[in-house]
Design a protein around this motif. Structure first.
Motif, PDB file in Angstrom:
ATOM      1  N   ALA A  14      31.793  63.452 -33.753  1.00  0.00           N
ATOM      2  CA  ALA A  14      32.331  62.149 -34.140  1.00  0.00           C
ATOM      3  C   ALA A  14      33.055  62.166 -35.549  1.00  0.00           C
ATOM      4  CB  ALA A  14      31.102  61.199 -34.392  1.00  0.00           C
ATOM      5  N   LEU A  15      32.773  62.843 -36.561  1.00  0.00           N
ATOM      6  CA  LEU A  15      33.258  62.936 -37.930  1.00  0.00           C
ATOM      7  C   LEU A  15      34.704  63.820 -37.562  1.00  0.00           C
ATOM      8  CD1 LEU A  15      30.531  64.395 -40.239  1.00  0.00           C
ATOM      9  CD2 LEU A  15      31.773  62.170 -40.115  1.00  0.00           C
ATOM     10  N   LEU A  16      34.868  64.792 -36.837  1.00  0.00           N
ATOM     11  CA  LEU A  16      35.883  65.320 -36.450  1.00  0.00           C
ATOM     12  C   LEU A  16      36.972  64.253 -35.800  1.00  0.00           C
ATOM     13  CD1 LEU A  16      36.600  68.546 -34.360  1.00  0.00           C
ATOM     14  CD2 LEU A  16      38.071  66.831 -34.326  1.00  0.00           C
ATOM     15  N   MET A  17      36.509  63.584 -34.622  1.00  0.00           N
ATOM     16  CA  MET A  17      37.417  62.775 -33.959  1.00  0.00           C
ATOM     17  C   MET A  17      37.907  61.589 -34.854  1.00  0.00           C
ATOM     18  SD  MET A  17      37.835  63.732 -31.029  1.00  0.00           S
ATOM     19  CE  MET A  17      38.627  62.646 -30.429  1.00  0.00           C
ATOM     20  N   ARG A  18      37.001  61.159 -35.773  1.00  0.00           N
ATOM     21  CA  ARG A  18      37.313  60.061 -36.623  1.00  0.00           C
ATOM     22  C   ARG A  18      38.408  60.365 -37.848  1.00  0.00           C
ATOM     23  NH1 ARG A  18      33.566  55.702 -39.596  1.00  0.00           N
ATOM     24  NH2 ARG A  18      35.054  54.517 -40.953  1.00  0.00           N
ATOM     25  N   TYR A  19      38.152  61.642 -38.456  1.00  0.00           N
ATOM     26  CA  TYR A  19      38.758  62.030 -39.509  1.00  0.00           C
ATOM     27  C   TYR A  19      40.129  63.165 -39.581  1.00  0.00           C
ATOM     28  CZ  TYR A  19      35.445  59.259 -42.071  1.00  0.00           C
ATOM     29  OH  TYR A  19      34.576  58.189 -42.456  1.00  0.00           O
ATOM     30  N   ARG A  20      40.228  63.443 -38.154  1.00  0.00           N
ATOM     31  CA  ARG A  20      41.372  64.576 -37.737  1.00  0.00           C
ATOM     32  C   ARG A  20      42.586  63.723 -38.135  1.00  0.00           C
ATOM     33  NH1 ARG A  20      43.813  64.300 -32.329  1.00  0.00           N
ATOM     34  NH2 ARG A  20      43.007  62.186 -31.268  1.00  0.00           N
ATOM     35  N   ASP A  21      43.619  64.581 -38.474  1.00  0.00           N
ATOM     36  CA  ASP A  21      44.929  64.240 -38.878  1.00  0.00           C
ATOM     37  C   ASP A  21      45.819  64.604 -37.655  1.00  0.00           C
ATOM     38  OD1 ASP A  21      47.469  63.647 -39.740  1.00  0.00           O
ATOM     39  OD2 ASP A  21      47.507  64.865 -41.603  1.00  0.00           O
ATOM     40  N   ALA A  22      45.799  63.395 -36.704  1.00  0.00           N
ATOM     41  CA  ALA A  22      46.657  63.458 -35.507  1.00  0.00           C
ATOM     42  C   ALA A  22      47.911  63.515 -35.671  1.00  0.00           C
ATOM     43  CB  ALA A  22      46.109  62.235 -34.610  1.00  0.00           C
ATOM     44  N   SER A  23      48.335  63.118 -36.708  1.00  0.00           N
ATOM     45  CA  SER A  23      50.078  62.955 -37.126  1.00  0.00           C
ATOM     46  C   SER A  23      50.572  64.243 -37.460  1.00  0.00           C
ATOM     47  CB  SER A  23      50.007  61.960 -38.106  1.00  0.00           C
ATOM     48  OG  SER A  23      49.701  62.348 -39.372  1.00  0.00           O
ATOM     49  N   TRP A  48      31.645  76.065 -34.147  1.00  0.00           N
ATOM     50  CA  TRP A  48      32.700  75.929 -33.639  1.00  0.00           C
ATOM     51  C   TRP A  48      33.485  74.681 -33.861  1.00  0.00           C
ATOM     52  CZ3 TRP A  48      33.308  75.104 -27.530  1.00  0.00           C
ATOM     53  CH2 TRP A  48      34.374  75.565 -27.375  1.00  0.00           C
ATOM     54  N   ILE A  49      32.492  73.611 -33.767  1.00  0.00           N
ATOM     55  CA  ILE A  49      32.943  72.339 -34.088  1.00  0.00           C
ATOM     56  C   ILE A  49      33.582  72.126 -35.602  1.00  0.00           C
ATOM     57  CG2 ILE A  49      32.247  69.862 -34.434  1.00  0.00           C
ATOM     58  CD1 ILE A  49      30.219  70.240 -32.130  1.00  0.00           C
ATOM     59  N   VAL A  50      32.884  73.007 -36.601  1.00  0.00           N
ATOM     60  CA  VAL A  50      33.336  72.797 -37.824  1.00  0.00           C
ATOM     61  C   VAL A  50      34.773  73.430 -37.855  1.00  0.00           C
ATOM     62  CG1 VAL A  50      32.922  73.621 -40.259  1.00  0.00           C
ATOM     63  CG2 VAL A  50      30.926  72.753 -38.717  1.00  0.00           C
ATOM     64  N   ILE A  51      34.688  74.717 -37.159  1.00  0.00           N
ATOM     65  CA  ILE A  51      36.148  75.337 -37.091  1.00  0.00           C
ATOM     66  C   ILE A  51      37.145  74.355 -36.632  1.00  0.00           C
ATOM     67  CG2 ILE A  51      37.247  77.368 -36.184  1.00  0.00           C
ATOM     68  CD1 ILE A  51      34.384  78.735 -36.543  1.00  0.00           C
ATOM     69  N   GLY A  52      36.876  73.680 -35.321  1.00  0.00           N
ATOM     70  CA  GLY A  52      37.677  73.024 -34.918  1.00  0.00           C
ATOM     71  C   GLY A  52      38.158  71.581 -35.941  1.00  0.00           C
ATOM     72  N   ALA A  53      37.364  71.011 -36.829  1.00  0.00           N
ATOM     73  CA  ALA A  53      37.643  70.403 -38.026  1.00  0.00           C
ATOM     74  C   ALA A  53      38.526  70.944 -38.782  1.00  0.00           C
ATOM     75  CB  ALA A  53      36.417  70.124 -38.475  1.00  0.00           C
ATOM     76  N   LEU A  54      38.489  71.993 -39.160  1.00  0.00           N
ATOM     77  CA  LEU A  54      39.357  72.944 -40.340  1.00  0.00           C
ATOM     78  C   LEU A  54      40.717  72.933 -39.363  1.00  0.00           C
ATOM     79  CD1 LEU A  54      37.151  75.777 -41.283  1.00  0.00           C
ATOM     80  CD2 LEU A  54      37.909  73.780 -42.907  1.00  0.00           C
ATOM     81  N   ARG A  55      40.603  73.185 -38.200  1.00  0.00           N
ATOM     82  CA  ARG A  55      42.123  73.122 -37.299  1.00  0.00           C
ATOM     83  C   ARG A  55      42.668  71.917 -37.393  1.00  0.00           C
ATOM     84  NH1 ARG A  55      45.134  75.166 -33.531  1.00  0.00           N
ATOM     85  NH2 ARG A  55      45.039  74.272 -31.239  1.00  0.00           N
ATOM     86  N   HIS A  56      41.948  70.979 -37.196  1.00  0.00           N
ATOM     87  CA  HIS A  56      42.465  69.570 -36.925  1.00  0.00           C
ATOM     88  C   HIS A  56      42.795  68.817 -38.302  1.00  0.00           C
ATOM     89  CE1 HIS A  56      43.413  69.643 -32.821  1.00  0.00           C
ATOM     90  NE2 HIS A  56      42.184  70.176 -32.678  1.00  0.00           N
ATOM     91  N   ARG A  57      42.746  69.509 -39.529  1.00  0.00           N
ATOM     92  CA  ARG A  57      42.878  68.846 -40.800  1.00  0.00           C
ATOM     93  C   ARG A  57      41.918  67.802 -41.101  1.00  0.00           C
ATOM     94  NH1 ARG A  57      48.084  70.896 -42.091  1.00  0.00           N
ATOM     95  NH2 ARG A  57      49.140  71.983 -40.215  1.00  0.00           N
ATOM     96  N   VAL A  58      40.764  67.882 -40.691  1.00  0.00           N
ATOM     97  CA  VAL A  58      39.652  67.160 -41.405  1.00  0.00           C
ATOM     98  C   VAL A  58      39.598  67.150 -42.729  1.00  0.00           C
ATOM     99  CG1 VAL A  58      37.358  66.407 -41.178  1.00  0.00           C
ATOM    100  CG2 VAL A  58      38.538  67.110 -39.150  1.00  0.00           C
ATOM    101  N   PRO A  59      39.651  66.001 -43.651  1.00  0.00           N
ATOM    102  CA  PRO A  59      39.585  66.331 -45.219  1.00  0.00           C
ATOM    103  C   PRO A  59      38.111  67.084 -45.329  1.00  0.00           C
ATOM    104  CG  PRO A  59      39.819  64.053 -44.599  1.00  0.00           C
ATOM    105  CD  PRO A  59      39.450  64.695 -43.337  1.00  0.00           C
ATOM    106  N   MET A  60      38.332  67.877 -46.446  1.00  0.00           N
ATOM    107  CA  MET A  60      37.068  68.982 -46.791  1.00  0.00           C
ATOM    108  C   MET A  60      35.742  68.209 -47.193  1.00  0.00           C
ATOM    109  SD  MET A  60      36.558  71.955 -46.955  1.00  0.00           S
ATOM    110  CE  MET A  60      38.071  72.284 -46.620  1.00  0.00           C
ATOM    111  N   PRO A  61      35.689  66.968 -47.763  1.00  0.00           N
ATOM    112  CA  PRO A  61      34.323  66.245 -47.927  1.00  0.00           C
ATOM    113  C   PRO A  61      33.531  66.205 -46.517  1.00  0.00           C
ATOM    114  CG  PRO A  61      36.050  65.237 -49.483  1.00  0.00           C
ATOM    115  CD  PRO A  61      36.743  66.331 -48.497  1.00  0.00           C
ATOM    116  N   LYS A  62      34.449  65.858 -45.468  1.00  0.00           N
ATOM    117  CA  LYS A  62      33.791  65.532 -44.288  1.00  0.00           C
ATOM    118  C   LYS A  62      33.521  66.863 -43.624  1.00  0.00           C
ATOM    119  CE  LYS A  62      34.528  61.350 -44.579  1.00  0.00           C
ATOM    120  NZ  LYS A  62      33.384  60.698 -45.141  1.00  0.00           N
ATOM    121  N   VAL A  63      34.127  67.891 -43.876  1.00  0.00           N
ATOM    122  CA  VAL A  63      34.007  69.337 -43.222  1.00  0.00           C
ATOM    123  C   VAL A  63      32.554  69.702 -43.905  1.00  0.00           C
ATOM    124  CG1 VAL A  63      34.689  71.666 -43.172  1.00  0.00           C
ATOM    125  CG2 VAL A  63      36.174  70.066 -42.870  1.00  0.00           C
TER     126      VAL A  63
END
Length: 164
Positions: free
Chosen positions: A113-122, A63-78
């Motif tokens: 923590a990875l999701l929060m740090r690398y998400r694209d909030a813009s 679920w967290i990984v899917i959230g990372a995809l949703r919030h545009r976390v870069p693929m290496p971090k995913v």
């Protein structure tokens, strides 16, 4: 909980990230261990169920990984997040060592923590329709590795029995 230091002063977390924050805490830090500064969660408890506990925890952790995809976390971090889950499943399959590892390795908090740090909030989050295929692939990879670990465990037991 994740530090709010990464948020702009006027920024409020979207509801889905608040839910992921609560989920990661439930999975890794729900209960304090008396007399220590350690906390454990549902992930460690599920890891005590032989054969399927780590698989269930791994699928839930997707679920967290899917959230990372949703919030545009870069693929290496995913991919790093997926690696954390797979490592937990693989090491968790080792009797006793896996249980200790489950209590110490907090992949859900690390992944959050990875999701929060690398998400694209813009940019606005992707829709489920936009990430549906990737979400199915993430869960599929977790299940494939879990099945391989299970098959390897069966093969190891058969080999050990044959050595007698």
């Amino acid at each position: 909980m994740i530090s709010m230091a990464r948020l702009r002063p006027d920024e409020v977390l979207p509801p889905d990230l608040l839910a992921l924050q609560r989920f990661a805490t439930l999975m890794d830090e729900a209960v304090a261990i008396p007399g220590t500064n350690r906390r454990v969660g549902l992930d460690a408890a599920l890891g005590l169920i032989p054969g399927v506990g780590d698989v269930i925890a791994g699928v839930l952790s997707a679920w967290i990984v899917i959230g990372a995809l949703r919030h545009r976390v870069p693929m290496p971090k995913v991919l790093r997040m997926l690696f954390n889950i797979l490592l937990d499943i693989i090491v968790g399959a080792i009797p006793i060592l896996g249980d200790v590892f489950d209590f110490l390795f907090e992949e859900n908090m690390m992944n959050l923590a990875l999701l929060m740090r690398y998400r694209d909030a813009s940019r606005p989050p992707r829709t489920i329709a936009q990430i549906g295929g990737a979400a199915v692939l993430v869960v599929g990879v977790i299940l494939f590795v879990a099945l391989a670990v299970f098959a390897g465990s069966i093969a190891a037991v058969i080999w050990l029995v044959g050595q007698r």
